[in-house]
Scaffold this motif. Structure first.
Motif, short mmCIF file in Angstrom:
data_model
loop_
_atom_site.label_atom_id
_atom_site.label_comp_id
_atom_site.label_asym_id
_atom_site.label_seq_id
_atom_site.Cartn_x
_atom_site.Cartn_y
_atom_site.Cartn_z
N LYS A 157 6.46 -1.42 3.16
CA LYS A 157 7.20 -1.62 4.48
C LYS A 157 6.77 -3.06 5.12
N LEU A 158 5.71 -3.62 4.73
CA LEU A 158 5.33 -4.89 5.21
C LEU A 158 5.53 -6.09 4.40
N LYS A 159 5.59 -7.24 4.94
CA LYS A 159 5.75 -8.27 4.22
C LYS A 159 4.41 -8.54 3.31
N PRO A 160 4.43 -9.22 1.96
CA PRO A 160 3.38 -9.38 1.25
C PRO A 160 2.04 -10.07 1.88
N TYR A 207 -3.73 3.70 2.13
CA TYR A 207 -2.51 3.45 3.06
C TYR A 207 -1.92 2.07 2.74
N LEU A 208 -2.68 0.94 2.33
CA LEU A 208 -2.01 -0.42 1.94
C LEU A 208 -1.29 -0.19 0.90
N SER A 209 -1.67 0.64 -0.19
CA SER A 209 -0.95 0.40 -1.33
C SER A 209 0.17 1.59 -1.27
N GLU A 210 0.18 2.44 -0.41
CA GLU A 210 1.46 3.32 -0.48
C GLU A 210 2.41 3.41 0.63
N GLU A 211 1.54 2.81 1.84
CA GLU A 211 2.52 2.60 2.78
C GLU A 211 2.95 1.10 3.15
#
Length: 162
Positions: A118-121, A110-114
């Motif tokens: 979509k989120l700030k680094p 989830y963290l790598s693909e989504e």
């Protein structure tokens, strides 16, 4: 070949040049597969669904002959064939369970693909830290289909860290 599969019968099977199946004379579908390497595995064959002979056979490995006795393997084969008679497909169920990702794998994916798209680094860095520090030690090795709301409601298994 068809014969009664017993400990003595299994021990007398000589090495083969190509994979060979030996069927049990008492229980239809119960067999032992002998490989050229000398490995012997208990198997059960069945046709899933209501297709009859129009459906191909499925051969499911129950275990090694060194790990299971003939009686244990026969009992496992009977329960597998009973499940098939009730409309289930044990081999498909087993492969689905094995393909189910763990909580930690799903979180990282989830963290790598989504999240990264979509989120700030810095938010992704924080999420990854929370996952690895708090959630993964408690739930990381559990399969996703084994998780339920009880994990959230049980205070002794608090995954938030607060």
């Amino acid at each position: 070949m068809i014969r009664k599969l017993t400990k003595r019968t299994i021990d007398t099977i000589s090495p083969v040049e190509k994979p060979t199946i030996f069927y049990d004379s008492d229980l239809t579908g119960f067999c032992v597969k002998v490989l050229p390497s000398g490995i012997k595995r208990w198997c059960v064959e069945y046709r899933s669904g209501a297709g009859g002979r129009s459906v191909g056979k499925t051969r499911m490995v129950l275990g090694s002959t060194s790990a299971m006795t003939p009686d244990q393997a026969r009992l496992a084969a009977k329960s597998t064939l009973a499940a098939v008679a009730l409309g289930q497909d044990p081999a498909r169920k087993r492969s689905t369970e094995r393909a189910m990702p763990t909580f930690a794998d799903f979180g990282e994916r989830y963290l790598s693909e989504e999240a990264e798209t979509k989120l700030k680094p810095r938010t992704v860095v924080n999420y990854r830290f929370y996952l690895r520090k708090h959630a993964a030690p408690l739930l990381g090795t559990r399969k996703l289909d084994a998780l339920d709301s009880a994990e959230r409601d049980n205070p002794s298994r608090d995954i938030t860290g607060f």
